[in-house]
Design a protein around this motif. Sequence first.
Motif, PDB file in Angstrom:
ATOM      1  N   LEU A  65     -33.813  -7.153  11.325  1.00 25.87           N
ATOM      2  CA  LEU A  65     -32.622  -6.616  11.975  1.00 25.87           C
ATOM      3  C   LEU A  65     -32.299  -5.225  11.459  1.00 25.87           C
ATOM      4  O   LEU A  65     -31.918  -4.328  12.211  1.00 25.87           O
ATOM      5  N   LEU A  66     -32.458  -5.031  10.151  1.00 23.90           N
ATOM      6  CA  LEU A  66     -32.157  -3.743   9.522  1.00 23.90           C
ATOM      7  C   LEU A  66     -33.397  -2.877   9.358  1.00 23.90           C
ATOM      8  O   LEU A  66     -33.329  -1.810   8.757  1.00 23.90           O
ATOM      9  N   ASN A  67     -34.527  -3.381   9.883  1.00 21.61           N
ATOM     10  CA  ASN A  67     -35.791  -2.634   9.810  1.00 21.61           C
ATOM     11  C   ASN A  67     -36.155  -2.294   8.377  1.00 21.61           C
ATOM     12  O   ASN A  67     -36.502  -1.166   8.041  1.00 21.61           O
ATOM     13  N   VAL A  68     -36.049  -3.315   7.512  1.00 19.31           N
ATOM     14  CA  VAL A  68     -36.357  -3.134   6.092  1.00 19.31           C
ATOM     15  C   VAL A  68     -37.734  -3.719   5.810  1.00 19.31           C
ATOM     16  O   VAL A  68     -37.992  -4.889   6.112  1.00 19.31           O
ATOM     17  N   GLY A  69     -38.608  -2.912   5.223  1.00 16.43           N
ATOM     18  CA  GLY A  69     -39.922  -3.396   4.855  1.00 16.43           C
ATOM     19  C   GLY A  69     -39.874  -4.198   3.571  1.00 16.43           C
ATOM     20  O   GLY A  69     -39.000  -4.005   2.727  1.00 16.43           O
TER      21      GLY A  69
ATOM     22  N   ILE B 291     -35.307 -12.746  14.397  1.00 18.74           N
ATOM     23  CA  ILE B 291     -33.966 -12.659  13.819  1.00 18.74           C
ATOM     24  C   ILE B 291     -33.416 -14.058  13.541  1.00 18.74           C
ATOM     25  O   ILE B 291     -33.017 -14.365  12.417  1.00 18.74           O
ATOM     26  N   LEU B 292     -33.380 -14.900  14.557  1.00 19.77           N
ATOM     27  CA  LEU B 292     -32.887 -16.266  14.398  1.00 19.77           C
ATOM     28  C   LEU B 292     -34.034 -17.147  13.920  1.00 19.77           C
ATOM     29  O   LEU B 292     -34.930 -17.496  14.681  1.00 19.77           O
ATOM     30  N   GLN B 293     -34.004 -17.509  12.651  1.00 28.89           N
ATOM     31  CA  GLN B 293     -35.080 -18.292  12.080  1.00 28.89           C
ATOM     32  C   GLN B 293     -34.945 -19.780  12.381  1.00 28.89           C
ATOM     33  O   GLN B 293     -35.927 -20.507  12.416  1.00 28.89           O
ATOM     34  N   GLY B 294     -33.710 -20.257  12.533  1.00 30.00           N
ATOM     35  CA  GLY B 294     -33.499 -21.673  12.793  1.00 30.00           C
ATOM     36  C   GLY B 294     -32.172 -22.138  12.219  1.00 30.00           C
ATOM     37  O   GLY B 294     -31.212 -21.370  12.153  1.00 30.00           O
ATOM     38  N   ILE B 295     -32.148 -23.385  11.787  1.00 28.56           N
ATOM     39  CA  ILE B 295     -30.930 -23.957  11.218  1.00 28.56           C
ATOM     40  C   ILE B 295     -31.220 -24.473   9.815  1.00 28.56           C
ATOM     41  O   ILE B 295     -32.354 -24.820   9.475  1.00 28.56           O
TER      42      ILE B 295
ATOM     43  N   ASP C 224     -21.623  -2.222   7.733  1.00 21.01           N
ATOM     44  CA  ASP C 224     -20.435  -2.405   8.553  1.00 21.01           C
ATOM     45  C   ASP C 224     -20.435  -3.843   9.042  1.00 21.01           C
ATOM     46  O   ASP C 224     -21.228  -4.213   9.912  1.00 21.01           O
ATOM     47  N   GLU C 225     -19.542  -4.680   8.497  1.00 16.81           N
ATOM     48  CA  GLU C 225     -19.583  -6.104   8.824  1.00 16.81           C
ATOM     49  C   GLU C 225     -19.265  -6.374  10.290  1.00 16.81           C
ATOM     50  O   GLU C 225     -19.808  -7.318  10.890  1.00 16.81           O
ATOM     51  N   GLN C 226     -18.404  -5.548  10.909  1.00 13.37           N
ATOM     52  CA  GLN C 226     -18.075  -5.759  12.313  1.00 13.37           C
ATOM     53  C   GLN C 226     -19.312  -5.564  13.188  1.00 13.37           C
ATOM     54  O   GLN C 226     -19.613  -6.386  14.066  1.00 13.37           O
ATOM     55  N   THR C 227     -20.036  -4.494  12.939  1.00 12.93           N
ATOM     56  CA  THR C 227     -21.243  -4.212  13.705  1.00 12.93           C
ATOM     57  C   THR C 227     -22.315  -5.251  13.424  1.00 12.93           C
ATOM     58  O   THR C 227     -23.031  -5.692  14.332  1.00 12.93           O
ATOM     59  N   LEU C 228     -22.445  -5.672  12.164  1.00 12.62           N
ATOM     60  CA  LEU C 228     -23.462  -6.657  11.801  1.00 12.62           C
ATOM     61  C   LEU C 228     -23.222  -7.978  12.532  1.00 12.62           C
ATOM     62  O   LEU C 228     -24.141  -8.547  13.134  1.00 12.62           O
ATOM     63  N   PHE C 229     -21.990  -8.481  12.488  1.00  8.35           N
ATOM     64  CA  PHE C 229     -21.701  -9.752  13.154  1.00  8.35           C
ATOM     65  C   PHE C 229     -21.860  -9.626  14.669  1.00  8.35           C
ATOM     66  O   PHE C 229     -22.350 -10.556  15.314  1.00  8.35           O
ATOM     67  N   LYS C 230     -21.468  -8.499  15.230  1.00  8.78           N
ATOM     68  CA  LYS C 230     -21.619  -8.286  16.673  1.00  8.78           C
ATOM     69  C   LYS C 230     -23.085  -8.309  17.065  1.00  8.78           C
ATOM     70  O   LYS C 230     -23.479  -8.945  18.051  1.00  8.78           O
ATOM     71  N   THR C 231     -23.936  -7.632  16.295  1.00 11.15           N
ATOM     72  CA  THR C 231     -25.365  -7.575  16.606  1.00 11.15           C
ATOM     73  C   THR C 231     -26.002  -8.954  16.439  1.00 11.15           C
ATOM     74  O   THR C 231     -26.847  -9.346  17.239  1.00 11.15           O
TER      75      THR C 231
ATOM     76  N   ASN D 287     -24.641 -11.833  16.906  1.00 12.62           N
ATOM     77  CA  ASN D 287     -24.280 -12.630  18.080  1.00 12.62           C
ATOM     78  C   ASN D 287     -25.085 -12.215  19.301  1.00 12.62           C
ATOM     79  O   ASN D 287     -25.544 -13.056  20.071  1.00 12.62           O
ATOM     80  N   GLU D 288     -25.266 -10.901  19.471  1.00 13.87           N
ATOM     81  CA  GLU D 288     -25.996 -10.406  20.645  1.00 13.87           C
ATOM     82  C   GLU D 288     -27.475 -10.744  20.576  1.00 13.87           C
ATOM     83  O   GLU D 288     -28.107 -11.041  21.602  1.00 13.87           O
TER      84      GLU D 288
END
Length: 220
Positions: free
Chosen positions: A126-130, A106-110, A207-214, A216-217
């Motif tokens: 993150l979205l399980n998209v092929g 998920i976190l690729q870097g900077i 859902d931007e709220q859920t996306l940003f929350k995930t 961060n987690e």
Amino acid sequence: MQHHCWQHIGLWGDRTCPDLETVIHCHSCPVYAQAGRNLLERAAPKDYAQDWADQLAQPPEDIHNAELALMIFRLGVEWFALPATLFQQIILPVPIHTLPHRSNEILQGIVNVNGSIRLCVALHPLLNVGNGPTVEMPTQATASAARHMAVIAQGQDTWVFSVDQLIGIQRFSLGQMQPSPAAASRSPHAHTQGVFSWQDTLVNYLDEQTLFKTLNERTL
């Protein structure tokens, strides 16, 4: 006593009022207090009650007619949309620098975005998209076939992610949104709040709220 004496001989005037020596401030003066009471106790203007009755009798605005400005983009074989207000910039791809012991699927870097260092994430896993084959762009769409990076922000959170294709901003009403079928997003997480049908193509409204929350987690 002069009308509105505080504006003439009080603190907002020439300050010649003899009572200022004892009350210090016009707010503490009984004359000022009485003027305030008179203002609150004055008779209501003509038709005041009827005006409010007419306003309250109006039907509430239909929320289904609320218009959404959404940025549409493709990840792998699927189309997604987020509120256009989240997007700070759309840039051409820049090098991603991995973070030792921190980078993952998920976190690729900077990345360096115009001199600012931002965290870069991958939304595909993150979205399980092929990835799948290249998807033909919808008809009559003004789309960029080149890959881009999107910079989105909400509050103090800023993320950069790559998109496989960018359509741009399109407008929808909430009344056009349909429930999200499980097969549309194929994600174990509830990131999609609904879908829009656009030029015979299903667009997943994230859902931007859920996306940003995930994000961060899963990354911080």
